[in-house]
Write a protein that holds these residues in place. Structure first.
Motif, short mmCIF file in Angstrom:
data_model
loop_
_atom_site.label_atom_id
_atom_site.label_comp_id
_atom_site.label_asym_id
_atom_site.label_seq_id
_atom_site.Cartn_x
_atom_site.Cartn_y
_atom_site.Cartn_z
N ARG A 16 8.94 -17.75 16.24
CA ARG A 16 8.61 -16.34 16.49
C ARG A 16 9.26 -15.44 15.45
NH1 ARG A 16 9.35 -15.45 22.94
NH2 ARG A 16 7.60 -16.76 23.48
N LEU A 17 10.53 -15.68 15.21
CA LEU A 17 11.25 -14.84 14.25
C LEU A 17 10.76 -15.06 12.82
CD1 LEU A 17 14.84 -15.06 15.75
CD2 LEU A 17 13.29 -13.09 15.77
N SER A 18 10.37 -16.27 12.49
CA SER A 18 9.80 -16.53 11.17
C SER A 18 8.49 -15.78 10.98
CB SER A 18 9.57 -18.03 10.97
OG SER A 18 10.80 -18.71 10.93
N ARG A 19 7.66 -15.77 12.05
CA ARG A 19 6.42 -14.99 11.98
C ARG A 19 6.72 -13.51 11.83
NH1 ARG A 19 4.38 -18.59 15.83
NH2 ARG A 19 4.94 -17.18 17.52
N ALA A 20 7.71 -13.03 12.56
CA ALA A 20 8.10 -11.62 12.46
C ALA A 20 8.57 -11.31 11.04
CB ALA A 20 9.19 -11.29 13.47
N GLY A 21 9.32 -12.24 10.45
CA GLY A 21 9.77 -12.06 9.06
C GLY A 21 8.60 -11.98 8.10
N GLY A 22 7.58 -12.80 8.33
CA GLY A 22 6.38 -12.74 7.50
C GLY A 22 5.65 -11.42 7.66
N HIS A 23 5.57 -10.94 8.91
CA HIS A 23 4.94 -9.63 9.14
C HIS A 23 5.73 -8.53 8.46
CE1 HIS A 23 1.73 -10.77 11.80
NE2 HIS A 23 2.56 -11.40 12.63
N LEU A 24 7.05 -8.62 8.51
CA LEU A 24 7.88 -7.60 7.89
C LEU A 24 7.70 -7.58 6.37
CD1 LEU A 24 9.87 -5.35 8.39
CD2 LEU A 24 11.71 -7.05 8.36
N ARG A 25 7.62 -8.76 5.78
CA ARG A 25 7.35 -8.83 4.34
C ARG A 25 5.99 -8.19 4.02
NH1 ARG A 25 10.19 -13.37 5.23
NH2 ARG A 25 8.41 -14.74 5.58
N SER A 26 5.01 -8.40 4.91
CA SER A 26 3.70 -7.79 4.72
C SER A 26 3.79 -6.27 4.81
CB SER A 26 2.71 -8.28 5.77
OG SER A 26 2.45 -9.64 5.60
N VAL A 27 4.61 -5.77 5.72
CA VAL A 27 4.78 -4.32 5.85
C VAL A 27 5.35 -3.74 4.57
CG1 VAL A 27 6.10 -2.52 7.05
CG2 VAL A 27 5.00 -4.34 8.37
N ILE A 28 6.35 -4.42 4.01
CA ILE A 28 6.94 -3.95 2.76
C ILE A 28 5.88 -3.90 1.66
CG2 ILE A 28 8.61 -4.52 0.94
CD1 ILE A 28 10.38 -5.68 3.27
N GLU A 29 5.07 -4.95 1.57
CA GLU A 29 3.99 -4.97 0.58
C GLU A 29 2.99 -3.85 0.83
OE1 GLU A 29 2.32 -8.91 0.68
OE2 GLU A 29 4.22 -9.83 0.08
N MET A 30 2.70 -3.58 2.09
CA MET A 30 1.76 -2.51 2.43
C MET A 30 2.30 -1.16 1.97
SD MET A 30 0.56 -3.68 6.25
CE MET A 30 -0.68 -2.38 6.48
N ILE A 31 3.60 -0.95 2.18
CA ILE A 31 4.21 0.31 1.76
C ILE A 31 4.17 0.42 0.24
CG2 ILE A 31 6.38 1.61 1.65
CD1 ILE A 31 6.98 0.47 4.48
N GLU A 32 4.55 -0.66 -0.42
CA GLU A 32 4.56 -0.65 -1.89
C GLU A 32 3.18 -0.44 -2.48
OE1 GLU A 32 8.52 -3.40 -2.62
OE2 GLU A 32 6.54 -4.37 -2.68
N SER A 33 2.14 -0.92 -1.80
CA SER A 33 0.77 -0.75 -2.31
C SER A 33 0.08 0.48 -1.71
CB SER A 33 -0.06 -2.01 -2.06
OG SER A 33 -0.22 -2.21 -0.66
N GLU A 34 0.89 1.31 -1.04
CA GLU A 34 0.43 2.60 -0.53
C GLU A 34 -0.75 2.48 0.43
OE1 GLU A 34 -0.07 5.19 -3.89
OE2 GLU A 34 2.04 5.00 -4.45
N GLN A 35 -0.64 1.53 1.36
CA GLN A 35 -1.65 1.38 2.40
C GLN A 35 -1.54 2.55 3.38
OE1 GLN A 35 -4.00 -1.23 2.58
NE2 GLN A 35 -3.22 -1.50 0.49
N PRO A 36 -2.59 2.77 4.18
CA PRO A 36 -2.56 3.87 5.14
C PRO A 36 -1.39 3.73 6.14
CG PRO A 36 -4.79 3.02 4.92
CD PRO A 36 -3.89 2.09 4.18
N CYS A 37 -0.76 4.85 6.45
CA CYS A 37 0.40 4.86 7.35
C CYS A 37 0.08 4.30 8.73
CB CYS A 37 0.95 6.28 7.47
SG CYS A 37 1.73 6.85 5.96
N VAL A 38 -1.13 4.55 9.22
CA VAL A 38 -1.50 4.04 10.53
C VAL A 38 -1.50 2.51 10.52
CG1 VAL A 38 -3.36 3.92 12.24
CG2 VAL A 38 -2.82 6.10 11.15
N ASP A 39 -2.00 1.91 9.47
CA ASP A 39 -2.00 0.45 9.36
C ASP A 39 -0.57 -0.10 9.27
OD1 ASP A 39 -4.75 0.61 9.34
OD2 ASP A 39 -4.95 0.32 7.18
N ILE A 40 0.27 0.60 8.53
CA ILE A 40 1.67 0.18 8.40
C ILE A 40 2.37 0.28 9.75
CG2 ILE A 40 3.90 0.73 7.33
CD1 ILE A 40 2.23 1.73 4.88
N ALA A 41 2.15 1.39 10.45
CA ALA A 41 2.78 1.57 11.77
C ALA A 41 2.33 0.49 12.74
CB ALA A 41 2.44 2.96 12.33
N GLN A 42 1.07 0.12 12.67
CA GLN A 42 0.55 -0.94 13.55
C GLN A 42 1.27 -2.26 13.26
OE1 GLN A 42 -3.56 -1.97 12.89
NE2 GLN A 42 -3.77 -2.81 14.95
#
Length: 89
Positions: free
Chosen positions: A15-41
């Protein structure tokens, strides 16, 4: 209190490994300027995964460690262990 092997720990690690993967995705989303609603989700998904892992760990501790404390070291130790873990509920 001696350490007790926990059958639930591998599932919690997954579970925590999956959460870590999601968190890395969030960082990438922020860096690539994805929509804030998608990042918040996605952040909500990370939060839920971590909370779920914490709940599972605490429940496992209550189910197993406190029972062993009661059997081995007495009710006083079980109560102390419960007080220690309850601050994380």
């Amino acid at each position: 209190m001696s350490h007790v092997a926990h059958a639930s720990h591998p599932a919690i690690v997954k579970r925590l490994s999956r959460a870590g993967g999601h968190l890395r995705s969030v960082i990438e989303m922020i860096e690539s300027e994805q929509p804030c609603v998608d990042i918040a989700q996605q952040l909500q998904a990370v939060e839920n995964a971590v909370a779920s892992a914490k709940r599972a760990l605490i429940n496992d501790h209550i189910d197993h460690c406190l029972v062993h404390a009661e059997e081995g070291e007495g009710p006083r130790e079980a109560i102390e262990q419960f007080r220690a873990i309850s601050k994380y509920l």
